[in-house]
Write an enzyme that holds these catalytic residues in place. Structure first.
Site, PDB file in Angstrom:
ATOM      1  CG  ASP A   1      -1.933   1.115   1.224  1.00 52.90           C
ATOM      2  OD1 ASP A   1      -1.625   2.171   0.642  1.00 52.90           O
ATOM      3  OD2 ASP A   1      -3.015   0.957   1.811  1.00 52.90           O
TER       4      ASP A   1
ATOM      5  CE  LYS B   1      -6.897   8.947   2.823  1.00 52.11           C
ATOM      6  NZ  LYS B   1      -7.881   8.029   2.336  1.00 52.11           N
TER       7      LYS B   1
HETATM    8  N1  LCS Z   1      -4.893   2.602   2.591  1.00 50.96           N
HETATM    9  C1  LCS Z   1      -4.428   3.607   3.352  1.00 50.96           C
HETATM   10  C2  LCS Z   1      -2.973   3.660   3.705  1.00 50.96           C
HETATM   11  C3  LCS Z   1      -5.302   4.580   3.826  1.00 50.96           C
HETATM   12  O1  LCS Z   1      -4.807   5.562   4.581  1.00 50.96           O
HETATM   13  C4  LCS Z   1      -6.686   4.497   3.498  1.00 50.96           C
HETATM   14  C5  LCS Z   1      -7.657   5.497   3.986  1.00 50.96           C
HETATM   15  C6  LCS Z   1      -7.115   3.427   2.687  1.00 50.96           C
HETATM   16  C7  LCS Z   1      -6.195   2.504   2.249  1.00 50.96           C
HETATM   17  C8  LCS Z   1      -8.553   3.277   2.280  1.00 50.96           C
HETATM   18  O2  LCS Z   1      -8.863   4.220   1.309  1.00 50.96           O
HETATM   19  P1  LCS Z   1     -10.320   4.853   1.054  1.00 50.96           P
HETATM   20  O3  LCS Z   1     -11.269   3.702   0.884  1.00 50.96           O
HETATM   21  O4  LCS Z   1     -10.673   5.670   2.239  1.00 50.96           O
HETATM   22  O5  LCS Z   1     -10.123   5.624  -0.202  1.00 50.96           O
HETATM   23  N2  LCS Z   1      -7.171   6.300   5.042  1.00 50.96           N
HETATM   24  C9  LCS Z   1      -7.857   7.159   5.719  1.00 50.96           C
HETATM   25  C10 LCS Z   1      -7.337   7.891   6.810  1.00 50.96           C
HETATM   26  O6  LCS Z   1      -6.225   7.759   7.315  1.00 50.96           O
HETATM   27  N3  LCS Z   1      -8.246   8.745   7.227  1.00 50.96           N
HETATM   28  O7  LCS Z   1      -9.428   8.620   6.530  1.00 50.96           O
HETATM   29  C11 LCS Z   1      -9.252   7.590   5.523  1.00 50.96           C
END
Ligand code: LCS
Length: 394
Positions: free
Chosen positions: A184, A209
């Site tokens: 990731d 992000k």
């Molecule tokens: N991988 C990482 C490293 C992440 O930080 C997040 C979301 C995801 C996968 C999942 O992605 P999403 O489905 O939200 O696009 N991280 C978040 C955080 O640290 N705060 O809110 C969401």
């Protein structure tokens, strides 16, 4: 553009996957907002479903989504990519493709909360076992490997601890046992780190992000190094349905064009802020890969092109002092997520990682006093003055 793979980083970010529309001359990739595509005749339809090139149905591929997939595949040096409805849809695509009855996964202990929670609470229903280890020491990964380990899954830098994992070492450990390594890469973005170049088989992102960068889209992507792995991922992904909408893809295409400019600025701000906080008497500890005091600063120099724009720290006075800080800052918004053009600050133990039991959180270095800040592109002096004012209140 010819030979895009060999162009410089900024050129690849801006042009890869995109081309001037041959019909209209449109420079911005059009949004093909359609659910389905008409065939020329019955034989053409049958040929498309039989594997010939051509669009059929947007869940099974769409030109706007494909432009974004080709862009990120180029930035990550992969053979191809699959856009996903969210970062979690991307994570699940990887788990579902590689794990099944009787399989075992080894993962970084400090993962984004839900990436760990689904392995712990949902996949055991399908006969999958997982071991969570401190992957900052590759020996811990090696020790957790079993004969049935199919996936080594690492997040580096890890959310929210900013602990790093040696990608090259983990690729060797995974491959020795016939497992694949997925990384990731959300926290670094392709601008700062390319796991496939270091031996990983799969790289994934929450494009919510840094890649999109404007805090207005939720999206994910998975990039494979080899066509065989891409085909396995695609089969699962298209039928499970967590695919990307063309409008969503277009927004991310718009965002990614400024990835390099944003990362440069956010990282410059982050290094200045980390240096300021490290010296501040009210700060008890700080972890930012760009600081020489980060225990893995040398690894950052080896496998990344900079320390990124996220850091975690503790304020003297613990949780209560940290709450005072996040309640009173005015430049960063008090919000989860990261990687936007604006700074965001949050408290992982009660927010993003609240679903992980406290004992496991502590073991993974996600302490209750940990404050995470994702530094944006604001004027640096304003960020520092805001932080200094609030620390004086504590
Ligand atoms: N991988 C990482 C490293 C992440 O930080 C997040 C979301 C995801 C996968 C999942 O992605 P999403 O489905 O939200 O696009 N991280 C978040 C955080 O640290 N705060 O809110 C969401």
């Amino acid at each position: 553009m010819k030979d895009i793979q060999n162009k410089g980083m900024m050129t690849r970010i801006i042009h890869a996957g995109q081309h001037v529309d041959p019909q209209t001359g449109a420079v911005s990739t059009p949004i093909y907002q359609t659910s389905t595509f008409a065939f020329k005749d019955a034989d053409h339809g049958a040929a498309c479903f039989g594997g010939a090139p051509g669009y059929k149905y947007t869940r099974l591929g769409n030109p706007t989504t494909e432009a974004l997939e080709n862009n990120i595949a180029t930035l990550e040096h992969g053979c191809g990519a699959l856009g996903a409805a969210s970062g979690m849809a991307a994570v699940n695509m990887v788990y579902l493709t590689l794990l099944g009855q009787g399989a075992h996964a080894v993962a970084t202990e400090s993962l984004y909360g839900p990436s760990r929670m689904i392995l712990e609470s949902e996949y055991p229903r399908f006969g999958v076992e997982s071991s969570f280890v401190d992957s900052s020491d590759p020996q811990n990964v090696a020790a957790a490997m079993r004969d049935n380990t199919k996936l080594v899954y690492v997040e580096t830098p890890a959310n929210p601890t900013l602990i790093l994992t040696d990608i090259k070492a983990c690729a060797e450990i995974a491959h020795e046992k016939g497992a694949l390594l997925a990384v990731d890469n959300t926290f670094a973005s392709p601008y700062l780190q390319n796991p496939l170049e270091l031996g990983a088989d799969i790289v994934l992102h929450s494009m919510t992000k840094f890649i999109n960068g404007h805090t207005d889209v939720v999206a994910g992507i998975v990039v494979a190094k080899e066509p065989e792995v891409l085909a396995r991922l695609r089969k699962v992904h298209y039928n499970m349905g967590g695919t990307m909408d063309p409008h969503q893809a277009w927004l991310v295409l718009r965002g990614v064009k400024s990835l390099g400019l944003r990362m440069e600025r956010a990282q410059e701000n982050a290094l200045k802020l980390a240096t300021f906080l490290e010296k501040h008497p009210k700060i008890s500890w700080i972890r930012y890969p760009g600081l020489e005091s980060h225990p893995q600063h040398e690894l950052m120099r080896r496998q990344m092109r900079g320390g990124g724009a996220v850091m975690s720290f503790g304020v003297k006075g613990g949780l209560e002092a940290g709450k005072t800080l996040i309640n009173n800052v005015q430049v960063p918004a008090l919000a989860v997520s990261l990687g936007g053009i604006e700074s965001l600050i949050e408290h992982p133990a009660s927010m993003t990682h609240a679903g992980i039991p406290q004992e496991e959180r502590m073991a993974a270095h996600i302490s209750d006093d940990l404050v995470r800040i994702a530094v944006g592109c604001e004027t640096y002096a304003d960020l520092e003055a805001d932080m200094a004012r609030v620390l004086d209140m504590i």
